[in-house]
Design an enzyme around this catalytic site. Structure first.
Site, PDB file in Angstrom:
ATOM      1  CG  ASP A   1      -1.627   0.744   1.363  1.00 50.63           C
ATOM      2  OD1 ASP A   1      -1.975   2.349   0.620  1.00 50.63           O
ATOM      3  OD2 ASP A   1      -2.542   1.450   2.023  1.00 50.63           O
TER       4      ASP A   1
ATOM      5  CD  GLU B   1      26.761   3.673   7.535  1.00 45.67           C
ATOM      6  OE1 GLU B   1      26.253   4.349   8.033  1.00 45.67           O
ATOM      7  OE2 GLU B   1      27.210   2.967   7.339  1.00 45.67           O
TER       8      GLU B   1
ATOM      9  CB  CYS C   1      24.436   6.563  10.204  1.00 41.71           C
ATOM     10  SG  CYS C   1      23.889   5.409   9.640  1.00 41.71           S
TER      11      CYS C   1
ATOM     12  CG  HIS D   1      20.718   9.229  11.810  1.00 39.96           C
ATOM     13  ND1 HIS D   1      20.755   9.954  10.368  1.00 39.96           N
ATOM     14  CD2 HIS D   1      20.555   7.577  11.813  1.00 39.96           C
ATOM     15  CE1 HIS D   1      20.705   8.199   9.638  1.00 39.96           C
ATOM     16  NE2 HIS D   1      20.526   7.027  10.650  1.00 39.96           N
TER      17      HIS D   1
ATOM     18  CE  LYS E   1       7.535   4.054  14.833  1.00 35.97           C
ATOM     19  NZ  LYS E   1       7.770   3.120  14.558  1.00 35.97           N
TER      20      LYS E   1
ATOM     21  CB  SER F   1      23.823   0.936  13.444  1.00 32.94           C
ATOM     22  OG  SER F   1      22.371   1.329  12.923  1.00 32.94           O
TER      23      SER F   1
HETATM   24  N1  CAA Z   1      -0.561   3.266   5.443  1.00 28.75           N
HETATM   25  C1  CAA Z   1       0.030   4.173   6.710  1.00 28.75           C
HETATM   26  N2  CAA Z   1       0.582   2.877   7.626  1.00 28.75           N
HETATM   27  C2  CAA Z   1       1.364   1.878   7.302  1.00 28.75           C
HETATM   28  C3  CAA Z   1       0.927   1.227   6.673  1.00 28.75           C
HETATM   29  C4  CAA Z   1      -0.208   1.734   5.532  1.00 28.75           C
HETATM   30  N3  CAA Z   1      -1.297   0.897   4.590  1.00 28.75           N
HETATM   31  N4  CAA Z   1       0.997  -0.263   6.184  1.00 28.75           N
HETATM   32  C5  CAA Z   1       1.992  -0.207   7.502  1.00 28.75           C
HETATM   33  N5  CAA Z   1       2.306   1.126   7.758  1.00 28.75           N
HETATM   34  C6  CAA Z   1       3.315   1.222   9.047  1.00 28.75           C
HETATM   35  C7  CAA Z   1       3.671   0.224   9.839  1.00 28.75           C
HETATM   36  O1  CAA Z   1       2.414   0.259  11.205  1.00 28.75           O
HETATM   37  C8  CAA Z   1       4.847   1.036  10.979  1.00 28.75           C
HETATM   38  O2  CAA Z   1       4.304   1.731  11.676  1.00 28.75           O
HETATM   39  P1  CAA Z   1       5.072   1.874  13.186  1.00 28.75           P
HETATM   40  O3  CAA Z   1       5.881   1.816  12.656  1.00 28.75           O
HETATM   41  O4  CAA Z   1       4.965   2.861  13.278  1.00 28.75           O
HETATM   42  O5  CAA Z   1       4.479   0.941  13.716  1.00 28.75           O
HETATM   43  C9  CAA Z   1       5.229   1.880   8.984  1.00 28.75           C
HETATM   44  O6  CAA Z   1       5.031   1.719   8.396  1.00 28.75           O
HETATM   45  C10 CAA Z   1       6.343   0.098   8.914  1.00 28.75           C
HETATM   46  O7  CAA Z   1       6.176  -1.172   8.638  1.00 28.75           O
HETATM   47  P2  CAA Z   1       6.463  -1.990   9.254  1.00 28.75           P
HETATM   48  O8  CAA Z   1       7.283  -1.705  10.240  1.00 28.75           O
HETATM   49  O9  CAA Z   1       5.747  -3.434   8.471  1.00 28.75           O
HETATM   50  O10 CAA Z   1       7.733  -2.336   8.614  1.00 28.75           O
HETATM   51  P3  CAA Z   1       9.000  -3.158   7.762  1.00 28.75           P
HETATM   52  O11 CAA Z   1       8.879  -5.021   8.512  1.00 28.75           O
HETATM   53  O12 CAA Z   1       8.675  -3.268   6.141  1.00 28.75           O
HETATM   54  O13 CAA Z   1      10.096  -2.570   8.088  1.00 28.75           O
HETATM   55  C11 CAA Z   1      11.893  -0.979   8.427  1.00 28.75           C
HETATM   56  C12 CAA Z   1      10.427  -1.326   8.099  1.00 28.75           C
HETATM   57  C13 CAA Z   1      12.123  -1.670   9.552  1.00 28.75           C
HETATM   58  C14 CAA Z   1      12.333   0.356   9.215  1.00 28.75           C
HETATM   59  C15 CAA Z   1      12.924  -1.664   7.789  1.00 28.75           C
HETATM   60  O14 CAA Z   1      12.274  -0.695   6.279  1.00 28.75           O
HETATM   61  C16 CAA Z   1      14.160  -1.709   7.147  1.00 28.75           C
HETATM   62  O15 CAA Z   1      15.061  -2.337   8.254  1.00 28.75           O
HETATM   63  N6  CAA Z   1      14.550   0.046   6.884  1.00 28.75           N
HETATM   64  C17 CAA Z   1      16.572  -0.630   7.539  1.00 28.75           C
HETATM   65  C18 CAA Z   1      16.632   0.151   8.976  1.00 28.75           C
HETATM   66  C19 CAA Z   1      17.104   1.091   9.351  1.00 28.75           C
HETATM   67  O16 CAA Z   1      16.922   1.735   8.550  1.00 28.75           O
HETATM   68  N7  CAA Z   1      16.761   1.010  10.439  1.00 28.75           N
HETATM   69  C20 CAA Z   1      16.386   2.302  10.917  1.00 28.75           C
HETATM   70  C21 CAA Z   1      17.237   2.710  12.798  1.00 28.75           C
HETATM   71  S1  CAA Z   1      19.722   2.181  12.468  1.00 28.75           S
HETATM   72  C22 CAA Z   1      19.687   3.753  11.964  1.00 28.75           C
HETATM   73  O17 CAA Z   1      18.931   4.367  11.901  1.00 28.75           O
HETATM   74  C23 CAA Z   1      21.253   4.379  11.251  1.00 28.75           C
HETATM   75  C24 CAA Z   1      20.257   3.396   9.925  1.00 28.75           C
HETATM   76  O18 CAA Z   1      20.764   4.729   9.369  1.00 28.75           O
HETATM   77  C25 CAA Z   1      20.568   2.612   9.055  1.00 28.75           C
END
Ligand code: CAA
Length: 389
Positions: free
Chosen positions: A31, A81, A113, A235, A244, A309
């Site tokens: 979606d 990185e 980062c 960040h 958040k 990280s």
């Molecule tokens: N409408 C509105 N919102 C929706 C939706 C819809 N139709 N469907 C899902 N969502 C929401 C979910 O409720 C969720 O919201 P919350 O987090 O508020 O609960 C959000 O969308 C994401 O959904 P999921 O958790 O199901 O998403 P996902 O499992 O596909 O993965 C992620 C999300 C874990 C961030 C993934 O993109 C990822 O692994 N990203 C890379 C890691 C990352 O960026 N980590 C950040 C911290 S580490 C860091 O900061 C260092 C760095 O730069 C990497």
């Protein structure tokens, strides 16, 4: 007498291509609101093979350096990185491309980062001891996770360049900061891989825990509270992450201050929402976005949360200076973002696969569409071939 030290100028560069996140969501069977609202990303920079961290840094840094200031750069601290060599520092290539004086120190810094924050703090300490010196600090990265992975929507790339000086135009850094290091496997990239490994959900929890820890420690060290702050920048691996973070501390603010802090956050996520993750540069793009889109005034205090990280977190703050708007080139930045070309999902996938191969072959890259001043033309005799227009 203590010297005021901080960020005098900021430049930003991202390549001229982007991918629409609603289109990517549709192609991945998701979606669109999951990407647009749930993750909080509208567009993502697509990095052509002709740009790497060195060229992006050169394109960002050339916006903030004049022939005169180049002569005063005592040190280049390059946070990345996604470096291009396991031995030679990207900072050395950069110093050469920018034609910096040879009596410049040029070093690469790595801690996910967090690298540019390490650079900023080390630069500030250096300038406190050598007030006439200027230090060029870079945060440049290509955020690359892999096609059809959960991280794909959080890719992006670009470079932020900052000139750290005494008596800075933009931001005077407060001397106190709070930092925290723990050996955590939330996101890492072994030397044999071009894409990161990530425990996505865990990484978001570690980010929030680290923010809680350094924010509490900062308040204890300084006796400041949320009431002392006019904005917080985070960040932003994706904009929802910072949202958040802010939500975690918002209940500490009075209702009217909550409104101001939320408005500042909206301004600070605007550019990141259209560029994606810059890894080391993300926090500083968010700061620039706040300056460009927010209603900020000189004298206001901004809190910064940096997270890398692996993991390292740091909270620090700074005071906006009278001439902060003169420290960046608004026309250049808005033109850069407005002139990007939208690519289709299949074009993006082709570009993703066309990156310089991870082997020793000579390669000549097609540079037809490349409009940046600094670019990569290919590889010859195992050496990257950089060009200046
Ligand atoms: N409408 C509105 N919102 C929706 C939706 C819809 N139709 N469907 C899902 N969502 C929401 C979910 O409720 C969720 O919201 P919350 O987090 O508020 O609960 C959000 O969308 C994401 O959904 P999921 O958790 O199901 O998403 P996902 O499992 O596909 O993965 C992620 C999300 C874990 C961030 C993934 O993109 C990822 O692994 N990203 C890379 C890691 C990352 O960026 N980590 C950040 C911290 S580490 C860091 O900061 C260092 C760095 O730069 C990497």
């Amino acid at each position: 007498m203590s010297v005021s030290v901080g960020i005098d100028r900021i430049g930003f560069y991202t390549p001229g291509l982007y991918l629409d996140m609603a289109e990517l969501a549709t192609a991945r069977g998701e979606d669109p609101n999951k990407y647009l609202i749930g993750i909080g990303q509208s567009q993502q920079a697509v990095i052509p093979p002709t740009q790497d961290v060195v060229t992006m840094a050169a394109n960002a840094a050339s916006q903030i350096l004049t022939a005169e200031t180049k002569q005063e750069v005592a040190m280049v601290l390059f946070g990345t990185e996604s470096g291009i060599d396991n031995s030679k520092a990207t900072a050395v290539y950069l110093a050469h491309l920018l034609d910096l004086p040879s009596n410049t120190r040029a070093i690469e810094l790595k801690q996910a980062c967090y690298g540019a924050t390490a650079g900023l703090q080390l630069a500030a300490d250096y300038v406190r001891v050598h007030p006439t010196a200027k230090v060029l600090v870079i945060g440049a990265d290509v955020a690359r996770y892999g096609l059809r992975t959960p991280g794909e929507v959080t890719q992006g790339g670009g470079a932020v360049a900052m000139l750290v000086t005494a008596d800075p135009q933009i931001l005077a850094l407060a001397p106190t900061s709070s930092y925290h290091t723990e050996d955590v496997m939330d996101f890492w990239r072994p030397t044999y891989r071009t894409e990161a490994l990530v425990d996505g959900k865990y990484s978001t929890n570690v980010y929030l825990d680290f923010f809680k820890t350094v924010w509490a420690d900062y308040q204890q060290q300084t006796q400041q509270t949320i009431a002392d702050f006019d904005a917080f920048v985070f960040h932003l691996p994706f904009t929802k992450m910072g949202r958040k973070g802010l939500r975690q501390i918002l209940p500490e603010a009075r209702p009217e201050q909550q409104v101001t802090l939320k408005a500042a956050f909206e301004a600070s996520q605007e550019d990141n929402r259209h560029v994606g993750n810059l890894y080391t540069g993300s926090l500083y793009l968010s700061f620039l976005s706040l300056l460009r889109h927010g209603q900020m005034n000189a004298g206001q205090r901004i809190g910064f949360f940096s997270y890398g990280s692996g993991a390292e977190g740091e909270f620090f703050s700074g005071i906006l200076q009278n001439d902060f708007q003169k420290g960046f080139d608004e026309t250049a930045l808005s033109t850069l973002l407005a002139n990007r070309r939208r690519v289709t999902v299949s074009e993006y996938e082709a570009i993703y696969r066309a990156q310089l191969s991870n082997d020793a072959r000579d390669v000549q890259l097609a540079v037809g569409e490349e409009s940046a001043r600094y670019y990569l033309a290919g590889r010859q005799n195992q050496q990257r071939q950089y060009r200046i227009k």
